[in-house]
Design a protein around this motif. Structure first.
Motif, mmCIF file in Angstrom:
data_model
loop_
_atom_site.group_PDB
_atom_site.id
_atom_site.type_symbol
_atom_site.label_atom_id
_atom_site.label_comp_id
_atom_site.label_asym_id
_atom_site.label_seq_id
_atom_site.Cartn_x
_atom_site.Cartn_y
_atom_site.Cartn_z
ATOM 1 N N GLU A 114 6.069 5.256 2.892
ATOM 2 C CA GLU A 114 7.047 5.117 4.058
ATOM 3 C C GLU A 114 6.523 4.280 5.182
ATOM 4 O O GLU A 114 5.583 4.812 5.870
ATOM 5 C CB GLU A 114 7.255 6.364 4.328
ATOM 6 N N PRO A 115 7.412 3.207 5.518
ATOM 7 C CA PRO A 115 6.941 2.457 6.701
ATOM 8 C C PRO A 115 7.292 3.122 8.071
ATOM 9 O O PRO A 115 8.190 3.992 8.032
ATOM 10 C CB PRO A 115 7.930 1.153 6.552
ATOM 11 N N LEU A 116 6.315 3.039 8.865
ATOM 12 C CA LEU A 116 6.277 3.538 10.294
ATOM 13 C C LEU A 116 6.024 2.626 11.221
ATOM 14 O O LEU A 116 4.886 1.840 11.277
ATOM 15 C CB LEU A 116 5.340 4.907 10.296
ATOM 16 N N GLN A 117 7.044 2.273 12.062
ATOM 17 C CA GLN A 117 6.725 1.143 13.113
ATOM 18 C C GLN A 117 5.566 1.577 14.367
ATOM 19 O O GLN A 117 5.689 2.733 14.730
ATOM 20 C CB GLN A 117 8.052 0.784 13.856
ATOM 21 N N LEU A 118 4.446 0.824 14.261
ATOM 22 C CA LEU A 118 3.495 1.205 15.096
ATOM 23 C C LEU A 118 2.760 0.186 15.790
ATOM 24 O O LEU A 118 2.275 -0.739 15.162
ATOM 25 C CB LEU A 118 2.559 2.048 14.594
ATOM 26 N N ASP A 119 2.960 -0.062 17.062
ATOM 27 C CA ASP A 119 2.232 -1.307 17.774
ATOM 28 C C ASP A 119 1.233 -0.689 18.843
ATOM 29 O O ASP A 119 1.515 0.081 19.435
ATOM 30 C CB ASP A 119 3.243 -1.920 18.654
ATOM 31 N N LEU A 120 0.038 -1.013 18.341
ATOM 32 C CA LEU A 120 -1.082 -0.478 19.418
ATOM 33 C C LEU A 120 -1.382 -0.990 20.701
ATOM 34 O O LEU A 120 -1.965 -0.605 21.410
ATOM 35 C CB LEU A 120 -2.350 -0.591 18.621
ATOM 36 N N HIS A 169 1.753 11.024 -0.111
ATOM 37 C CA HIS A 169 3.047 10.519 0.653
ATOM 38 C C HIS A 169 2.277 9.543 1.908
ATOM 39 O O HIS A 169 1.681 10.320 2.790
ATOM 40 C CB HIS A 169 4.141 11.376 1.409
ATOM 41 N N VAL A 170 2.150 8.335 1.869
ATOM 42 C CA VAL A 170 1.469 7.515 2.673
ATOM 43 C C VAL A 170 2.370 6.961 3.945
ATOM 44 O O VAL A 170 3.625 6.520 3.437
ATOM 45 C CB VAL A 170 0.885 6.457 1.965
ATOM 46 N N VAL A 222 -3.917 1.241 1.367
ATOM 47 C CA VAL A 222 -2.527 1.983 1.076
ATOM 48 C C VAL A 222 -2.308 1.968 -0.461
ATOM 49 O O VAL A 222 -1.660 2.789 -0.893
ATOM 50 C CB VAL A 222 -1.383 1.360 1.925
ATOM 51 N N LYS A 223 -2.503 0.969 -0.900
ATOM 52 C CA LYS A 223 -2.497 0.729 -2.566
ATOM 53 C C LYS A 223 -3.147 1.658 -3.353
ATOM 54 O O LYS A 223 -2.903 2.187 -4.287
ATOM 55 C CB LYS A 223 -2.603 -0.684 -2.959
ATOM 56 N N ALA A 224 -4.560 1.731 -2.904
ATOM 57 C CA ALA A 224 -5.274 2.585 -3.381
ATOM 58 C C ALA A 224 -5.212 3.889 -3.643
ATOM 59 O O ALA A 224 -5.347 4.821 -4.231
ATOM 60 C CB ALA A 224 -6.949 2.460 -2.768
ATOM 61 N N LEU A 225 -4.412 4.497 -2.481
ATOM 62 C CA LEU A 225 -4.114 5.979 -2.353
ATOM 63 C C LEU A 225 -2.927 6.366 -3.236
ATOM 64 O O LEU A 225 -3.148 7.289 -4.064
ATOM 65 C CB LEU A 225 -3.968 6.339 -0.990
ATOM 66 N N GLN A 265 6.618 13.737 14.162
ATOM 67 C CA GLN A 265 6.510 15.314 14.454
ATOM 68 C C GLN A 265 7.895 15.913 14.156
ATOM 69 O O GLN A 265 8.007 17.104 13.739
ATOM 70 C CB GLN A 265 6.010 15.428 15.937
ATOM 71 N N SER A 266 9.055 15.378 14.413
ATOM 72 C CA SER A 266 10.305 15.651 14.245
ATOM 73 C C SER A 266 10.602 16.150 12.990
ATOM 74 O O SER A 266 11.558 16.972 12.747
ATOM 75 C CB SER A 266 11.358 14.869 15.070
ATOM 76 N N ALA A 267 10.031 15.183 11.906
ATOM 77 C CA ALA A 267 10.299 15.646 10.403
ATOM 78 C C ALA A 267 9.422 17.036 10.145
ATOM 79 O O ALA A 267 9.367 17.166 8.973
ATOM 80 C CB ALA A 267 9.938 14.413 9.739
ATOM 81 N N ASN A 268 8.818 17.494 11.074
ATOM 82 C CA ASN A 268 8.131 18.713 10.830
ATOM 83 C C ASN A 268 6.969 18.250 9.860
ATOM 84 O O ASN A 268 6.547 19.159 8.943
ATOM 85 C CB ASN A 268 9.095 19.836 10.288
ATOM 86 N N ARG A 269 6.176 17.372 10.008
ATOM 87 C CA ARG A 269 5.164 16.945 9.239
ATOM 88 C C ARG A 269 3.657 17.176 9.796
ATOM 89 O O ARG A 269 3.631 17.478 11.038
ATOM 90 C CB ARG A 269 5.448 15.463 8.824
ATOM 91 N N ARG A 270 2.898 17.197 8.905
ATOM 92 C CA ARG A 270 1.363 17.136 9.350
ATOM 93 C C ARG A 270 0.789 15.800 8.800
ATOM 94 O O ARG A 270 1.491 15.127 7.672
ATOM 95 C CB ARG A 270 0.859 18.527 8.609
ATOM 96 N N LEU A 271 -0.361 15.692 9.145
ATOM 97 C CA LEU A 271 -1.029 14.596 8.922
ATOM 98 C C LEU A 271 -2.364 15.104 8.041
ATOM 99 O O LEU A 271 -3.182 15.821 8.824
ATOM 100 C CB LEU A 271 -1.451 13.675 9.820
ATOM 101 N N ASP A 272 -2.640 14.742 6.968
ATOM 102 C CA ASP A 272 -4.068 15.105 6.036
ATOM 103 C C ASP A 272 -5.333 13.986 6.660
ATOM 104 O O ASP A 272 -6.315 14.485 6.653
ATOM 105 C CB ASP A 272 -3.805 15.515 4.857
ATOM 106 N N VAL A 273 -4.722 12.742 6.570
ATOM 107 C CA VAL A 273 -5.573 12.000 6.709
ATOM 108 C C VAL A 273 -5.010 10.953 7.930
ATOM 109 O O VAL A 273 -3.808 10.504 7.784
ATOM 110 C CB VAL A 273 -5.849 11.205 5.703
#
Length: 258
Positions: A53-59, A23-24, A12-15, A73-81
């Protein structure tokens, strides 16, 4: 607490440290830890215009994965990576007597394989919104080629007629098996998403000094490098250095034999 010296943190830091715009979305089981990590990154990169931006995610459960997807998705975003870095091992806990042999496999598979598969499958629709989508799986110690080398990672000399082998003081078997399975996941996604133009890799960041398994000091003694080296390997893949080699296991030098 977040693992400030972990590979995920360094990726995350390298990007955002790159001159390229980012925007990570920083996935974290605990939103509080995610905010701590984001604040630490801002303090370390005061001059960057890039954002985290933190995103809560538990696998370990489908519900938080679906909730994370809905939030993006609700923020109408895409993921490039999409970078799958979550990893868990119980192997050293078995040696310490604090985990069962069964748990050393099932717990690693639950996160490193099942959880990673569900996250990837759930977020693919957002990758397909990108004009240059990339799907990356962080792999380590999971190749047959490395496991067939005598002395790696099991000592070359073992006592005969004893079990368990007392010479084995650093165990990674459950973790390695799960990463081998994850490499198969990568190949599956490569085949399915090739038609959509999604570039897919498994990336080996190298033997690095992290808290995975709770033995950072031992990893350092064994010659592990700083996690920032892994962050740089991943960043170079994200930014196109290995675009001519999609669908393979990649390290800092290029293609690695499975």
């Amino acid at each position: 607490m977040f693992d400030e010296g972990g590979i995920g943190y360094e990726i995350v830091k390298a990007l955002p440290a790159s001159p390229k715009p980012y925007h990570v979305l920083l996935g974290s089981r605990s939103l509080d830890c995610g905010h701590q990590a984001a604040a630490q990154l801002r303090s370390e990169l005061p001059s960057t215009a890039n954002t985290v931006e933190p995103l809560q995610l538990d696998l370990l459960s489908d519900a938080p994965i679906e909730a994370a997807f809905s939030a993006v998705q609700s923020a109408n975003r895409r993921l490039d990576v999409l970078i799958n870095n979550a990893g868990l091992t119980r192997d050293l806990n078995v040696l310490r007597g604090t985990a069962t042999l069964r748990a050393s496999l099932t717990d690693s598979y639950a996160v490193n394989v099942a959880g990673t598969h569900v996250v990837s499958s759930t977020f693919v629709p957002l990758l397909l919104r990108s004009t240059d989508p990339r799907l990356i799986f962080i792999s380590r110690l999971g190749t047959f080629a490395s496991a067939t080398k005598r002395g790696y990672p099991v000592p070359a000399t073992l006592g005969r007629g004893t079990w368990p082998k007392s010479e084995v003081t650093f165990e990674t078997l459950g973790y390695r098996c799960s990463k081998t399975a994850m490499n198969m996941l990568m190949l599956n996604y490569r085949r399915k998403l090739e038609v959509d133009g999604v570039k897919v890799w498994a990336v080996l960041p190298g033997f690095l000094e992290t808290d995975l398994g709770g033995e950072r000091e031992l990893a350092r003694e064994m010659g592990a490098g700083h996690p920032r080296l892994g962050g740089e390997v991943v960043r170079r893949v994200v930014e196109g250095e290995r675009d001519g080699e999609p669908g393979w296991l990649i390290n800092k030098d290029g293609i690695v034999e499975f």
